[in-house]
Design an enzyme around this catalytic site. Structure first.
Site, PDB file in Angstrom:
ATOM      1  CG  ASP A  89      -2.184   0.897   0.900  1.00  0.00           C
ATOM      2  OD1 ASP A  89      -2.097   1.764  -0.001  1.00  0.00           O
ATOM      3  OD2 ASP A  89      -3.216   0.752   1.582  1.00  0.00           O
ATOM      4  CD1 TRP A  90       0.445   5.676  -3.546  1.00  0.00           C
ATOM      5  CD2 TRP A  90       0.198   3.461  -3.601  1.00  0.00           C
ATOM      6  NE1 TRP A  90       0.478   5.268  -4.871  1.00  0.00           N
ATOM      7  CE2 TRP A  90       0.340   3.931  -4.932  1.00  0.00           C
ATOM      8  CE3 TRP A  90       0.059   2.087  -3.416  1.00  0.00           C
ATOM      9  CZ2 TRP A  90       0.320   3.085  -6.042  1.00  0.00           C
ATOM     10  CZ3 TRP A  90       0.041   1.239  -4.512  1.00  0.00           C
ATOM     11  CH2 TRP A  90       0.171   1.746  -5.795  1.00  0.00           C
TER      12      TRP A  90
END
Ligand code: BGC
Length: 831
Positions: free
Chosen positions: A229-230
């Site tokens: 995830d970012w």
């Protein structure tokens, strides 16, 4: 179509061997927010990734980069229709190709453990089987269209509070049977990427988790890419040593330089780097990003879609409209109040805060700028044109954040054209670029329309001539982090440095803090506004100039709506939430409809007993008046064609096809599983296997509406169920005969649950084991054949750390919801 040759392991090894350590490590983290890195030495181009799931946003988050907007995932799951979901997936693939997107960051297959979860609207269901089946159909559709899908967020990212850091504690059996199950199905479907979640599970954070190796890559045989995830990769050796392949967004500060050092120092084996790179290259080959390799994903849509073309709204519209009706759930319909007959209506009042404002989607990274939007009011007006007069009042206000300037209320001060002027200034205040914009909200002020970056920009300025009620009062607001200034008619009313109130990148980007002032509008009815925001590094992105549109006092609004309702044959009240209420980044603190909507519904229903309530929300809300109106219809966050699809259902052109993918509580205090707030960073999943209807079946309170519930426009009799008396662990078939006992052709979702009265194990009271959809004309019979697979018979043995089936009698219960099951039979499962 000739299937392209898959790249071989030997070819991957040969490519990896061409690169030195520095070049290899660089490829393991992104080039930018939504790009992977290119490596010309081996013919690797950059891959573009983009958020979904209710549309393909593309590389830019900008009003000029519009997308088709599909119904949100809760609506998709409410269709229980995998064929339809696969078609929607195909549409997403076409959208992705037109935007040059190789990888769609969807579907989101976490579970609806608690309805307060901020991203509840973005998950499919509270049930692992329904989530798995809808998720797999979504992946099938996207990938058949030539675009890679991403199953996210692996695993247990089921709520938002403290999402970047919380540790979910889940027992081994629950993890396997409930939370991992949809991911296992996604891998079996051939999903090409899995996104590791921000949170930790039973110790390590997911980008450092052993769960990436087992069961994901080992037992399940996942040969795609684990993308983080970012910003979730927050270590060097710990995350690089495990099966985390790609760190996004990029460049990642832990993996770029430090990882080269870690390999040199022996803290991370070079073989681990090579293994990650092989997977990234395999993905590149599959999507056509590696020179010499034809994409192996279906390419029909790709071939027919041209990069850069506008969304094909006309082709997409019928499918999107069909999906709205297929997802709509009719919760209550006393005396067949719906559908309404347009010919019998003369005056219809359409009231409520969600009637004339399109609330199409939830908040957060799932958001897109829709290419167009049909509001409920538009849809109803269109459907009743020539039949009945349609009158409207808003009735209640529900936006808690200021609304950006729009085309109706703002004029570009340079040109006089509807909209605002945006200017990008350097540190000396010199204009580097100016552009006309349609709204006062800019999500990416570092880059203007059609430009990647505005070099040297130190601030962004939004100016407009605001048209407002002469003599009225208006709230003016500036949104953003850093120094913000607001000048109104040449006077500086705000000049302040705003500090961030969250470290969550999504919150900082989408709902940054704001400051507002109250002004009195001069007799001219015009105000000249100039707002600016400094673009200091690390202060978030969004900037907005907002003015709450001139509005009457709340009391007067409510009274006006009630009067309209009284004067009409039928009142349609459209209530709901917004992308502010339901969003990534935070959980809800209550399940009430925001503002005075409950009061509005009660007052309208008292004034006109012929009242239909349309609930436009992504997830459950309390409906305290539900017994006082003849009809309640859920439209979810329906996407851009919401209004027309809703009108199809209200006036009978289509049947409401949806069945609840989530149990709806009467009130929040009844929830058997509610809290998403970690204690000292830990969120205990102490309810084990019992979430959703399973928890309600075990508990002492009754929900307002059960999982699986939804009325159509006809009625069904469940006549007979048959299943083998004995079966093997591999599964069996249940045949259910139903009869359409109503006056209209219809579609029914036949649901099959299993129960185990005598068992040596902790078990749900019953659990969904399969379903099938049938259609029949009035009076006709239909046969649903429901396959009961091994997956719903087995349980995870914590002693053996493996799957097992407990032999003995399984009760098969059949019906229309988790609590309305008129038929049953027993199947004896042998050893
Ligand atoms: C979200 C992901 C999303 C990513 C990229 C994160 O904040 O959790 O679902 O794909 O941002 O926008």
């Amino acid at each position: 179509m000739v299937q392209a040759e898959a790249i071989s392991d030997a070819e991957l090894d040969a490519l990896v061997a061409k690169l030195d350590l520095e070049s290899k490590v660089l490829l393991l983290s992104g080039a930018s927010v939504f790009h992977t890195r290119a490596e010309p030495q081996i013919g690797l181009r950059s891959m573009v990734v983009s958020d979904g799931p209710a549309g393909v946003r593309g590389e830019r988050w900008d009003e000029y980069d519009v997308s088709l907007n599909l119904p949100s995932p809760t609506a998709m799951a409410a269709t229980w229709d995998e064929e339809l979901i696969a078609r929607l997936g195909g549409l997403l693939a076409v959208e992705a190709r037109r935007k040059g997107v190789d990888v769609l960051l969807a579907p989101t297959i976490n579970l609806q453990r608690s309805p307060v979860a901020g991203r509840h609207f973005e998950y499919f269901s509270e049930d692992p089987l329904l989530t798995a089946r809808i998720g797999a159909a979504y992946i099938e559709g996207v990938q058949a269209g030539g675009v890679a899908a991403t199953a996210k967020h692996y695993v247990a990212n089921d709520s938002e509070d403290e999402r970047l850091t919380l540790e979910a504690r889940i027992d081994e059996r629950t993890l396997r049977e409930v939370y991992l199950a949809p991911f296992e199905a996604a891998v079996a479907q051939g999903v090409l990427l899995v996104m590791s979640a921000y949170n930790a599970v039973n110790g390590p954070t997911m980008s450092e988790s052993p769960l990436l190796a087992e069961p994901l890559k080992g037992e399940w045989g996942f040969d795609g890419v684990v993308v983080s995830d970012w910003g979730a990769v927050r270590s060097t050796a710990e995350s690089a040593r495990v099966e985390q392949d790609l760190a996004m967004s990029g460049p990642n500060e832990y993996w770029a330089g430090p990882l080269i050092e870690a390999v040199r120092a022996g803290a991370v084996p070079e073989a681990a780097v090579d293994a990650k790179l092989r997977r990234i290259l395999r993905l590149a080959a599959r999507v056509g990003a590696l020179a010499g390799y034809e994409p192996t994903l279906g390419t029909k849509a790709a071939a027919e879609t041209t990069l850069g073309q506008a969304p094909d709204v006309e082709t997409a519209r019928p499918l999107l409209r069909e999906a709205v009706a297929a997802a709509a759930v009719l919760l209550r319909n006393e005396d067949s109040f719906l559908p309404l007959d347009p010919a019998a209506l003369r005056r219809v009042a359409v009231v409520g805060p969600n009637a004339a404002t399109a609330r199409l989607q939830g908040g957060g990274s799932a958001g897109v700028f829709p290419v167009s939007a049909v509001t409920p009011l538009d849809g109803i007006r269109r459907a009743l044109a020539g039949d009945a007069e349609v009158v409207h009042a808003v009735g209640a206000h529900i936006d808690s954040r200021p609304t950006p300037l729009d085309l109706e209320h703002a004029r570009n001060p340079r040109t006089g054209v509807a909209g605002v002027l945006a200017r990008y200034l350097d540190a000396d205040g010199t204009e580097l670029l100016a552009e006309h914009r349609l709204s006062g909200r800019i999500l990416e002020p570092h880059a203007a329309h059609g430009r990647d970056a505005i070099v040297g920009a130190a601030s962004v300025e939004i100016s407009a001539r605001l048209l407002a009620e002469p003599g009225g009062q208006c709230h003016l607001a500036v949104v953003g982090v850093g120094r913000v200034v607001l000048d109104v008619d040449g006077q500086t009313l705000l000049d302040e440095v705003i500090l961030p109130d969250s470290i969550d990148p999504a919150t900082l980007h989408l709902t940054p803090p704001f400051r507002h002032v109250l002004v009195t509008v001069p007799d001219s009815g015009e105000l000249n506004l100039v707002a600016s925001r400094a673009l200091d590094a690390g202060t978030g992105l969004a900037a907005a100039l907002c003015a709450d549109s001139p509005r009457a006092q709340d009391e007067a609004e409510l009274a006006a709506a009630v009067e309209l309702a009284r004067s009409a044959d039928v009142a349609i009240v459209v209530v709901g939430t917004t992308d502010e209420t339901e969003s990534e980044g935070f959980d809800r603190s209550d399940l009430r409809l925001p503002g005075r909507q409950d009061e509005l519904v009660a007052a309208v229903a008292a004034a006109n007993p012929r009242t239909v309530v349309v609930v436009n929300s992504g997830g459950p809300v309390e409906l305290p008046w539900r017994g006082d109106v003849p009809a309640v219809l859920l439209s979810w966050f329906p996407g851009q064609e919401g209004g027309d699809g809703l009108a199809d259902v209200l006036f009978g052109a289509a049947e409401p096809g949806g069945r609840l993918p989530t149990t709806w509580a009467a009130q929040i205090d009844d929830l058997p599983v509610r809290s998403t707030t970690p204690v000292d960073g830990v969120l205990e999943y102490s309810e084990g296997l019992h979430i959703g209807y399973r928890a309600w079946l075990k508990g002492s309170t009754t929900p307002a509406f059960w999982f699986g519930h939804g009325l159509g426009y006809t009625t069904w009799e469940y006549e007979e169920v048959s299943a083998p008396a004995q079966a093997a662990v591999g599964g069996f078939e249940v045949v259910v005969r139903v009869r359409n006992s109503g006056a209209r052709a219809g579609r029914e979702v036949v649901q099959v649950y299993l129960a185990r009265a005598e068992s040596g194990l902790d078990r749900p009271v019953r659990w969904l084991a399969g379903y099938a959809v049938v259609s029949a004309e009035p009076g006709a019979r239909a046969e649903a054949r429901v396959h009961i697979a091994e997956g719903v018979l087995r349980h995870w043995s914590v002693e053996r750390h493996g799957w097992d089936v407990e032999p003995g009698a399984f009760t098969v219960q059949v019906g229309r919801s988790a609590a309305d099951l008129p038929l049953k039979t027993v199947v004896e499962i042998g050893k």
